[in-house]
Design an enzyme around this catalytic site. Structure first.
Site, short mmCIF file in Angstrom:
data_model
loop_
_atom_site.label_atom_id
_atom_site.label_comp_id
_atom_site.label_asym_id
_atom_site.label_seq_id
_atom_site.Cartn_x
_atom_site.Cartn_y
_atom_site.Cartn_z
N LYS A 161 74.82 31.27 42.89
CA LYS A 161 75.27 31.77 41.60
C LYS A 161 73.94 31.85 40.80
O LYS A 161 73.50 32.47 40.72
CB LYS A 161 76.39 30.69 41.23
CG LYS A 161 77.71 31.12 41.86
CD LYS A 161 78.94 30.86 41.16
CE LYS A 161 80.16 31.16 41.82
NZ LYS A 161 80.86 30.58 42.86
N ASP B 240 77.89 21.08 48.02
CA ASP B 240 77.93 22.49 47.62
C ASP B 240 77.68 22.47 46.13
O ASP B 240 78.79 22.49 45.16
CB ASP B 240 79.43 22.87 48.16
CG ASP B 240 79.36 24.52 47.54
OD1 ASP B 240 78.76 24.81 46.63
OD2 ASP B 240 80.66 24.91 47.92
N TYR C 185 90.44 40.00 44.88
CA TYR C 185 91.91 39.47 44.70
C TYR C 185 92.78 40.36 44.00
O TYR C 185 93.36 40.13 43.10
CB TYR C 185 91.90 37.91 43.96
CG TYR C 185 91.04 37.00 44.66
CD1 TYR C 185 91.71 36.59 45.75
CD2 TYR C 185 89.73 36.54 44.30
CE1 TYR C 185 90.75 35.47 46.41
CE2 TYR C 185 89.14 35.80 44.78
CZ TYR C 185 89.59 35.04 46.02
OH TYR C 185 88.69 34.26 46.73
N TYR D 245 86.87 24.18 46.62
CA TYR D 245 86.61 25.54 46.87
C TYR D 245 85.37 25.90 47.37
O TYR D 245 84.27 25.16 46.93
CB TYR D 245 86.68 26.27 45.55
CG TYR D 245 86.42 28.01 45.84
CD1 TYR D 245 87.48 28.73 46.57
CD2 TYR D 245 85.38 28.33 45.31
CE1 TYR D 245 87.17 30.04 46.68
CE2 TYR D 245 84.81 29.87 46.01
CZ TYR D 245 85.95 30.62 46.39
OH TYR D 245 85.71 31.91 46.84
C1 LIG Z 1 81.43 30.56 44.17
C2 LIG Z 1 81.25 29.58 45.33
C3 LIG Z 1 81.18 29.85 46.51
C4 LIG Z 1 81.02 31.09 47.02
O1 LIG Z 1 79.81 31.88 46.61
P1 LIG Z 1 79.85 33.49 46.86
O2 LIG Z 1 78.58 33.90 46.28
O3 LIG Z 1 80.95 33.91 45.80
O4 LIG Z 1 79.99 33.84 48.25
C5 LIG Z 1 80.89 28.46 47.13
N1 LIG Z 1 81.16 27.35 46.73
C6 LIG Z 1 81.30 27.07 45.80
C7 LIG Z 1 81.41 25.81 44.82
C8 LIG Z 1 81.37 28.16 44.46
O5 LIG Z 1 81.69 28.14 43.29
#
Ligand SMILES: *Cc1c(COP(=O)(O)O)cnc(C)c1O
Length: 423
Positions: free
Chosen positions: A275, A246, A18, A146
């Site tokens: 993550k 997610d 960004y 997100y």
């Molecule tokens: C960070 C994140 C993603 C994307 O993961 P990347 O490894 O950055 O591609 C997707 N969903 C959520 C909830 C996130 O916090």
């Protein structure tokens, strides 16, 4: 290259997340990281208050994870996952499915969180295709969500969020109202009615609903009532729509449970993890499908899930993941997260009185101050150096999500630095 040459080359040639190429924001030159600290080339040590974007659960360079990476690199660094398998991939899946809800245990590895979201989206669409409902090829998500930065993932993010420039490029999904009730509010049944109504209206075209369980991160920094998830689970099941959790930001202990879905006791059809999967050491993610989704996809032509990344199940990344997940059994992370939560509450709550603060939110090892007027990037960089705490406010939020191993005096330094950002 010396320090000045490195930074000059960086400014001229390297995109940062960004960021502008012509007016690049300030960057720090990292030379080492250990535990809760990142060391800069000029000797300054920063406490990593945000776990390097929420992933560094056990701290930087944990000796167990480093040893696992070294050992695997000495055996083989990569082998394609079509036609081969290997112990790190198998052992990591075995560790992972110990914690996923019963029946959600078919692991598809991906290179990053966003790609895991893409895979889950494709699974949902392919599942409906296999179920004889090819018209169900849109998705639904919550406003304020997100889910990542690739095209399919962006199309699930808050439509009024940061990706508006790509509006014309993205799949048109259905957006459910952002949960209104906070985590601790009294539940009110009428809250779910608008979501149920939208699901009804679009039932024939929606393959699956994506949510970040309990905590909307990247686009909202807000905790919501677990009952939304329970009601959504019921509503999806009634309509043959898949529910995808997610857990990329919330998974692996960050909000006080191994997975945030546990707050509602629900079983998703697909889960995305990323993550913290490798303890933040190296990129790896996965979409984990339930047996009924995986079997339905496999039972109907083309009879296989149509995705296959080159670096799928990279052995070094999987070995790091095995070491990281085993670490959760070696120390009392629940007690550590609970202690961080208590301290964040105690030290951030008083800022509620500050004229620049509109809200204070804490759950697990996440603390958020919502501001009227956020500090400028230049001011943030000054404060990072002055306080020795690495924070990266964005939008109206100054947030902390320290590694679980952060000692109380360093958590205090983090909350103190957050307070300085209000000035
Ligand atoms: C960070 C994140 C993603 C994307 O993961 P990347 O490894 O950055 O591609 C997707 N969903 C959520 C909830 C996130 O916090």
């Amino acid at each position: 290259m010396n320090r000045e040459e490195l930074l000059a080359f960086d400014r001229k040639h390297l995109w940062h997340p960004y960021a502008s190429i012509s007016a690049p924001p300030p960057v720090n030159l990292a030379v080492a990281a250990k535990g809760t600290h990142i060391r800069l080339d000029d000797g300054l040590e920063l406490i990593d208050g945000i776990s390097s974007w929420w992933c560094m659960a056990h701290g930087h360079n944990h000796p167990d994870i480093v040893a696992a990476i070294r050992e695997q690199a000495g055996k083989f660094a990569q082998v394609m996952f079509a036609g081969f398998t290997h112990e790190p991939a198998i052992e990591l899946a075995a560790e992972l499915v110990k914690h996923t809800p019963a029946g959600v245990d078919k692991v598809f590895y991906a290179d990053s969180g966003s790609v895991a979201v893409e895979c889950a989206a494709k699974m949902a669409v392919q599942y409906q295709f296999a179920a004889g409902k090819p018209g169900r090829c849109r998705l639904a998500a919550l406003r304020g969500g997100y889910h990542g930065d690739t095209a399919g993932a962006m199309a699930l993010c808050d439509p009024d969020g940061m990706h508006q420039v790509f509006h014309g490029y993205l799949q048109r999904n259905v957006f459910l109202p952002q949960p209104r009730l906070g985590f601790d509010d009294a539940w009110d049944e009428s809250e779910f009615a608008p979501m149920a109504e939208l699901l009804d209206r679009h039932a024939d075209e929606i393959a699956g609903v994506f949510i970040e369980p309990v905590f909307q991160g990247g686009n909202a920094m807000r905790f919501y009532h677990p009952m939304y998830m329970k009601r959504l689970r019921e509503a999806c099941s009634e309509r043959g729509i898949l529910l995808i959790l997610d857990e990329i930001a919330t998974g692996f202990g960050r909000i006080g449970r191994y997975f945030a879905g546990e707050y509602a006791g629900i079983v998703p059809d697909i889960m995305c993890v990323g993550k913290g999967l490798t303890g933040g050491a190296i990129t790896l993610a996965a979409a984990v499908a339930s047996t009924h989704v995986a079997e339905a996809i496999s039972a109907t032509s083309p009879g296989k899930f149509m995705h296959g990344p080159t670096f799928m199940a990279n052995p070094i990344a999987c070995a790091a993941g095995v070491a990281s997940l085993r670490l959760f059994e070696k120390y009392d992370w629940r007690a550590k997260v609970a202690a961080i939560e208590t301290q964040l509450k105690r030290e951030l709550e008083p800022y509620r009185e500050h004229p620049n603060v509109t809200d204070v939110r804490v759950l697990g090892a996440i603390g958020v101050l919502e501001l009227r007027t956020p500090p400028s990037p230049v001011r943030v960089q000054q404060l990072v150096r002055e306080t020795g705490v690495w924070l990266r406010p964005f939008g109206p939020w100054v947030y902390a999500m320290p590694p679980f191993v952060t000692p109380p005096e360093e958590v205090a330094a983090v909350t103190g630095a957050m307070g300085r950002m209000l000035e």
